[in-house]
Scaffold this active site. Structure first.
Site, PDB file in Angstrom:
ATOM      1  N   ASP A  49      41.669  27.913  40.626  1.00 30.41           N
ATOM      2  CA  ASP A  49      42.569  28.353  39.566  1.00 30.41           C
ATOM      3  C   ASP A  49      43.529  29.449  40.014  1.00 30.41           C
ATOM      4  O   ASP A  49      44.327  29.943  39.211  1.00 30.41           O
ATOM      5  CB  ASP A  49      41.756  28.873  38.374  1.00 30.41           C
ATOM      6  CG  ASP A  49      41.102  27.748  37.585  1.00 30.41           C
ATOM      7  OD1 ASP A  49      41.740  26.685  37.440  1.00 30.41           O
ATOM      8  OD2 ASP A  49      39.964  27.923  37.122  1.00 30.41           O
ATOM      9  N   GLU A 104      33.065  30.754  32.970  1.00 24.54           N
ATOM     10  CA  GLU A 104      34.407  31.105  33.426  1.00 24.54           C
ATOM     11  C   GLU A 104      35.033  32.041  32.394  1.00 24.54           C
ATOM     12  O   GLU A 104      35.701  31.614  31.458  1.00 24.54           O
ATOM     13  CB  GLU A 104      35.281  29.857  33.596  1.00 24.54           C
ATOM     14  CG  GLU A 104      36.674  30.186  34.127  1.00 24.54           C
ATOM     15  CD  GLU A 104      37.733  29.175  33.705  1.00 24.54           C
ATOM     16  OE1 GLU A 104      38.881  29.328  34.151  1.00 24.54           O
ATOM     17  OE2 GLU A 104      37.423  28.261  32.924  1.00 24.54           O
ATOM     18  N   ASP A 141      33.222  25.707  31.967  1.00 24.95           N
ATOM     19  CA  ASP A 141      34.671  25.818  31.899  1.00 24.95           C
ATOM     20  C   ASP A 141      35.091  26.386  30.538  1.00 24.95           C
ATOM     21  O   ASP A 141      34.610  25.926  29.499  1.00 24.95           O
ATOM     22  CB  ASP A 141      35.289  24.427  32.112  1.00 24.95           C
ATOM     23  CG  ASP A 141      36.801  24.453  32.157  1.00 24.95           C
ATOM     24  OD1 ASP A 141      37.353  25.168  33.005  1.00 24.95           O
ATOM     25  OD2 ASP A 141      37.427  23.745  31.344  1.00 24.95           O
TER      26      ASP A 141
END
Length: 488
Positions: free
Chosen positions: A323, A240, A210
């Protein structure tokens, strides 16, 4: 330097699961919260409500995933947390008890591996939460806490909850619920490395990281890779990173990133001016303005030239995630846009990732709407599921669709044609995004196979001539695509 990436990822089809929303166990396995009133499964989710999905529920759906053709799962965070998305980590060594705890995860991991399904976990290592023990100790003991230097404390007193006062510590994106680690502290660095090692030893097959670009401590991700790969050289490390990721894809850090640079032009081409811009607000990718074939081809060629080929084959390609809004909603409900985008996704170099529910036509606007409960079978779009199965099966059947080179054959107006080539195996993919039928003819350079079999889709094709002067004539219905191959 020779770049090495996990071979299995090149042959993987991922399925992204948001654990609270994918499946709730039918068997009475939960020992805790048996009488808790969960949020209604099929109602629109809220930011803070729980629907009660768990890992036993995922285990009960492994037959479904295997039938779909899935051979890898990416879970959004599963560790103990006080949020339905679990990015507010309390304890990195404990799977959330609402999901079944460590025993349920071990049972699921073993069951997945028995089916040759890999499991990748979400590593949230940039920030923790207010409930994280080390930070909680600071809240209780102030500057006397032994963990003060683990976070970026800026002054006293700390205000973890009351927005009327300055937080006095760094929180991710200014959010005081998410205190940022001080990665320059060797103890913090070692702690995170040990977490990574622990779960790789436990049996997971990789980490999705992340916001890794937020961690700027020199050598951090190089050490992370070295320590993870020392335990399992085939572990997958995917970051990410929404934009140009060359900084992290030099072979010493990540094996790939979530490939939003593929997603954006693919949606802009397949959906065109149907894209609902309201569903893209605040997101770091740009599936607009509408693209025609030549512009799309130029962008795709740019993406393919950004990184070494070994990295391209282990990119995590996607059209939607937790997301983003779901593709169906981004495309204004246009099913043809979704099918065309998936055709391009499942024939592209790298590992495709399907966001849970997209394969049965689940809509969803921006968070929290994009995190709905997986629909009842009666509400599935069966034709959407069918073409997902067909495309995934073709990807598994033809090695060229997984590791073959990518050659653009034709890109004019609304029609885009390319080939995936691996030795003597050649696959031709054609897409027409126009609202009317397209008829084209061109010389497909360097192709050897006869390509006389329609493997997928609608349309007609005729080969004319011989050798290097062969012409391929294609008649593609409006808003359609096809795949051609041969039995050779």
């Amino acid at each position: 330097m020779e770049i090495q990436t996990p071979d299995w990822v090149k042959h993987a089809v991922f399925y992204q699961i948001f654990p609270d929303r994918f499946a709730k166990s039918k068997q009475p396995r939960k020992r805790l919260l048996q009488n808790f009133k969960w949020e209604e499964w099929h109602e629109i989710p809220t930011l803070q409500g729980y629907k009660g999905g768990d890992l036993w529920g995922v285990m009960e759906q492994l037959d479904y995933l295997q039938d779909l053709g899935i051979n890898a799962i990416y879970f959004t965070p599963i560790f103990q947390s006080a949020s339905n998305h679990r990015y507010h980590t309390h304890d990195y060594y404990q799977v959330d008890p609402m999901l079944g705890g460590n025993p349920a995860f071990k049972e699921l991991l073993d069951a997945a591996h028995d089916r040759n399904i890999k499991v990748v976990l979400d590593g949230v290592f940039n920030h923790a939460s207010r409930g994280f023990f080390f930070f909680h100790d600071i809240l209780e003991n102030g500057p006397h806490s032994p963990w003060v230097d683990w976070f970026k404390i800026e002054g006293w007193p700390l205000s973890a909850y009351d927005g009327n006062f300055p937080a006095n510590y760094a929180g991710w994106d200014g959010n005081r619920a998410l205190p940022v680690f001080n990665h320059d502290n060797p103890e913090v660095r070692e702690y995170i490395m040990e977490i990574a090692e622990y779960w790789i030893k436990f049996g997971i097959d990789g980490w999705r990281l992340d916001v890794p670009f937020e961690i700027k401590t020199p050598g951090f991700w190089q050490e992370f890779r070295e320590r993870v790969k020392a335990i399992n050289p085939e572990a997958y490390i995917v970051g990410e990173v929404w934009e140009d990721a060359r900084e992290w894809l030099d072979g010493t850090q990540f094996d790939g990133v979530m490939n939003y640079l593929f997603a954006a032009p693919t949606i802009a081409f397949a959906a065109g001016d149907r894209v609902d811009l309201a569903q893209l607000e605040g997101r770091s990718y740009y599936p607009y303005p509408a693209l025609l074939a030549k512009e799309y081809g130029d962008k795709i060629q740019h993406v393919l030239e950004l990184y070494p080929w070994e990295i391209q084959l282990t990119q995590l390609n996607l059209l939607a995630s937790h997301d983003t809004a779901r593709l169906l909603s981004i495309a204004g409900g246009d099913q043809a846009s979704v099918e065309l985008a998936n055709l391009l996704l499942l024939t592209f170099p790298g590992a495709p990732s399907i966001y849970y529910g997209d394969e049965v036509g689940l809509p969803g606007a921006l968070d929290p709407d994009s995190r709905r409960g997986f629909p009842l079978e009666a509400d599935w779009e069966v034709d959407v599921l069918d073409y997902h199965k067909q495309l995934i099966a073709l990807r598994h059947k033809y090695a060229a669709l997984r590791t073959g080179s990518y050659q653009i054959l034709f890109a004019e107006g609304p029609v885009y044609v390319f080939a995936r080539i691996l030795g003597d195996e050649e696959i031709v993919v054609a897409v027409n995004v126009a609202t009317e039928e397209a008829n084209i003819s061109f010389e497909p350079a360097n192709l050897k196979s006869p390509h006389d079999k329609l493997l997928y889709g609608k349309g007609e094709f005729v080969w004319k001539g011989d050798g290097e002067t062969r012409q391929l004539e294609l008649m593609l219905p409006a808003r359609s695509g096809l795949i051609l191959g041969s039995d050779n």
